[in-house]
Design a protein around this motif. Structure first.
Motif, PDB file in Angstrom:
ATOM      1  N   ASP A  41       1.087  -1.247  -0.128  1.00 15.87           N
ATOM      2  CA  ASP A  41      -0.085   0.195  -0.017  1.00 15.87           C
ATOM      3  C   ASP A  41       0.882   1.443   0.074  1.00 15.87           C
ATOM      4  O   ASP A  41       0.557   2.260  -0.809  1.00 15.87           O
ATOM      5  CB  ASP A  41      -0.921   0.139   1.225  1.00 15.87           C
ATOM      6  CG  ASP A  41      -2.221  -0.894   1.347  1.00 15.87           C
ATOM      7  OD1 ASP A  41      -2.423  -1.268  -0.014  1.00 15.87           O
ATOM      8  OD2 ASP A  41      -2.770  -1.259   1.964  1.00 15.87           O
ATOM      9  N   ALA A  42       1.919   1.281   0.807  1.00 20.86           N
ATOM     10  CA  ALA A  42       2.933   2.444   0.684  1.00 20.86           C
ATOM     11  C   ALA A  42       3.436   2.515  -0.390  1.00 20.86           C
ATOM     12  O   ALA A  42       3.543   3.819  -0.848  1.00 20.86           O
ATOM     13  CB  ALA A  42       3.889   2.059   2.017  1.00 20.86           C
ATOM     14  N   LEU A  43       3.779   1.469  -1.440  1.00 20.10           N
ATOM     15  CA  LEU A  43       4.525   1.949  -2.626  1.00 20.10           C
ATOM     16  C   LEU A  43       3.488   2.287  -3.426  1.00 20.10           C
ATOM     17  O   LEU A  43       3.791   3.205  -4.400  1.00 20.10           O
ATOM     18  CB  LEU A  43       5.029   0.426  -3.052  1.00 20.10           C
ATOM     19  CG  LEU A  43       6.171  -0.230  -2.108  1.00 20.10           C
ATOM     20  CD1 LEU A  43       6.682  -1.496  -2.816  1.00 20.10           C
ATOM     21  CD2 LEU A  43       7.168   0.789  -2.064  1.00 20.10           C
ATOM     22  N   ASP A  44       2.118   1.727  -3.290  1.00 24.72           N
ATOM     23  CA  ASP A  44       1.130   2.249  -4.133  1.00 24.72           C
ATOM     24  C   ASP A  44       0.749   3.803  -4.270  1.00 24.72           C
ATOM     25  O   ASP A  44       0.666   4.593  -4.994  1.00 24.72           O
ATOM     26  CB  ASP A  44      -0.191   1.572  -4.003  1.00 24.72           C
ATOM     27  CG  ASP A  44      -0.173   0.285  -4.519  1.00 24.72           C
ATOM     28  OD1 ASP A  44       0.689  -0.147  -5.487  1.00 24.72           O
ATOM     29  OD2 ASP A  44      -0.995  -0.700  -4.128  1.00 24.72           O
ATOM     30  N   LEU A  45       0.964   4.151  -2.917  1.00 28.42           N
ATOM     31  CA  LEU A  45       0.802   5.783  -2.420  1.00 28.42           C
ATOM     32  C   LEU A  45       1.997   6.326  -3.126  1.00 28.42           C
ATOM     33  O   LEU A  45       1.890   7.569  -3.435  1.00 28.42           O
ATOM     34  CB  LEU A  45       0.492   5.951  -1.224  1.00 28.42           C
ATOM     35  CG  LEU A  45      -0.492   5.456  -0.592  1.00 28.42           C
ATOM     36  CD1 LEU A  45      -0.970   5.634   1.080  1.00 28.42           C
ATOM     37  CD2 LEU A  45      -2.017   5.958  -1.307  1.00 28.42           C
ATOM     38  N   LEU A  46       3.132   5.954  -3.061  1.00 29.20           N
ATOM     39  CA  LEU A  46       4.235   6.588  -3.612  1.00 29.20           C
ATOM     40  C   LEU A  46       4.212   6.654  -4.955  1.00 29.20           C
ATOM     41  O   LEU A  46       4.426   7.700  -5.568  1.00 29.20           O
ATOM     42  CB  LEU A  46       5.658   5.793  -3.130  1.00 29.20           C
ATOM     43  CG  LEU A  46       6.100   5.915  -1.587  1.00 29.20           C
ATOM     44  CD1 LEU A  46       7.194   4.977  -1.573  1.00 29.20           C
ATOM     45  CD2 LEU A  46       6.418   7.585  -1.575  1.00 29.20           C
ATOM     46  N   LEU A  47       3.858   5.786  -5.720  1.00 27.76           N
ATOM     47  CA  LEU A  47       3.629   5.826  -7.139  1.00 27.76           C
ATOM     48  C   LEU A  47       2.587   6.322  -7.761  1.00 27.76           C
ATOM     49  O   LEU A  47       2.738   7.089  -8.832  1.00 27.76           O
ATOM     50  CB  LEU A  47       3.369   4.088  -7.721  1.00 27.76           C
ATOM     51  CG  LEU A  47       4.690   3.100  -7.477  1.00 27.76           C
ATOM     52  CD1 LEU A  47       4.260   1.887  -7.645  1.00 27.76           C
ATOM     53  CD2 LEU A  47       5.675   3.720  -8.125  1.00 27.76           C
ATOM     54  N   SER A  48       1.514   6.857  -6.827  1.00 24.08           N
ATOM     55  CA  SER A  48       0.560   7.690  -7.168  1.00 24.08           C
ATOM     56  C   SER A  48       0.865   9.225  -6.946  1.00 24.08           C
ATOM     57  O   SER A  48      -0.020  10.236  -7.113  1.00 24.08           O
ATOM     58  CB  SER A  48      -0.780   7.326  -6.783  1.00 24.08           C
ATOM     59  OG  SER A  48      -0.777   7.247  -5.309  1.00 24.08           O
ATOM     60  N   SER A  49       1.772   9.443  -5.981  1.00 22.36           N
ATOM     61  CA  SER A  49       2.261  10.907  -5.709  1.00 22.36           C
ATOM     62  C   SER A  49       2.633  11.475  -6.898  1.00 22.36           C
ATOM     63  O   SER A  49       3.330  11.037  -7.753  1.00 22.36           O
ATOM     64  CB  SER A  49       3.207  10.879  -4.656  1.00 22.36           C
ATOM     65  OG  SER A  49       3.775  12.015  -4.410  1.00 22.36           O
TER      66      SER A  49
END
Length: 258
Positions: A41-49
């Motif tokens: 989830d943390a990686l997904d949020l980073l990628l969508s930033s």
């Protein structure tokens, strides 16, 4: 002291100096699955930033996951279960997860996300195999099953452990998103009322590009314990509730007309 206070709230009959038992290997694997979900989830949020992530943003988390996976492997080996193909393959799969997590620490965020994408499901699958093996060989010492769970709630807990359940809201109305079998909001609320599941606000990727982050549903510590007691052996109780006005035990057949 915070840990003891939390344990006392979950176990009101516990004495001040009572120490909770260490987690079983199956519980360790379910907890590990949750850690991988949180990492992904943390990686997904980073990628969508909109801001490009630093190359090493996820490295610390990935290496910690690899170490926790190795600890789970050690706990399984310490059980000294007899060699069997299924158990050997379970340990091998966990070793692969540890390798992939370690390798992902040196990769860009997008590629790293791909390496750990299936880790939660793999950890839950390993938990199922280990639970079956433990019951088969040590039936007399197997943990007591949680009799509070229905089949629907068991399925929901399993899907939550796999990282398949999020919640959101639209026009003031809450909803769940999950794979099959579907996890309904009513089921989730029942699990939350029992203290077996909880939501982490805005911690999962958005449902659509530009949308707000969704709320990840996670297992609580009691939820992990409950699922570990029945995983791989779902409850036999009916999965649906009785109607508000049940039919009489015997009913008269309608008269036939010609």
């Amino acid at each position: 002291m915070r840990g003891l206070a939390s344990y006392a709230r979950v176990n009101p009959d516990a004495t001040l100096f009572e120490v909770p038992p260490p987690p079983t290997p199956v519980e360790r694997l379910l907890h590990l699955a949750g850690q991988y979900v949180q990492h992904n989830d943390a990686l997904d949020l980073l990628l969508s930033s909109t801001a490009p992530p630093r190359p090493d943003t996820h490295a610390e988390s990935a290496l910690r996951l690899a170490a926790d996976t190795q600890s789970a492997i050690k706990a399984i080996k310490n059980e000294r279960l007899y060699e069997r193909a299924e158990l050997t393959e379970t340990v091998m799969r966990l070793q692969q997860l540890a390798f992939l997590a370690t390798a992902s620490s040196d990769l860009p965020t997008g590629t790293a996300r791909e390496l750990t994408a299936l880790a939660p499901e793999a950890a839950v699958s390993c938990a199922v195999t280990l639970a079956d093996e433990t019951r088969r060989r040590r039936w007399s010492s197997a943990p007591a099953t949680d009799q509070r769970l229905t089949a629907v709630q068991y399925n929901a807990l399993t899907e939550i452990a796999r990282g398949h359940v999020v919640t959101g809201s639209s026009l003031g109305r809450e909803f769940t998103r999950s794979r099959e079998p579907k996890v309904l909001m009513s089921t989730l609320r029942a699990l939350e009322a029992k203290g077996l599941a909880e939501r982490t606000t805005a911690s999962a990727h958005a449902a659509y590009i530009g949308g707000p982050p969704q709320n990840r549903v996670r297992l609580t510590a009691p939820g992990i314990t409950s699922l570990a007691s029945v995983i791989g052996r779902p409850p036999a109780r009916p999965s649906t509730t009785s109607p508000s006005h049940p039919l009489p035990a015997t009913t008269q057949a309608p008269a036939q007309t010609r």
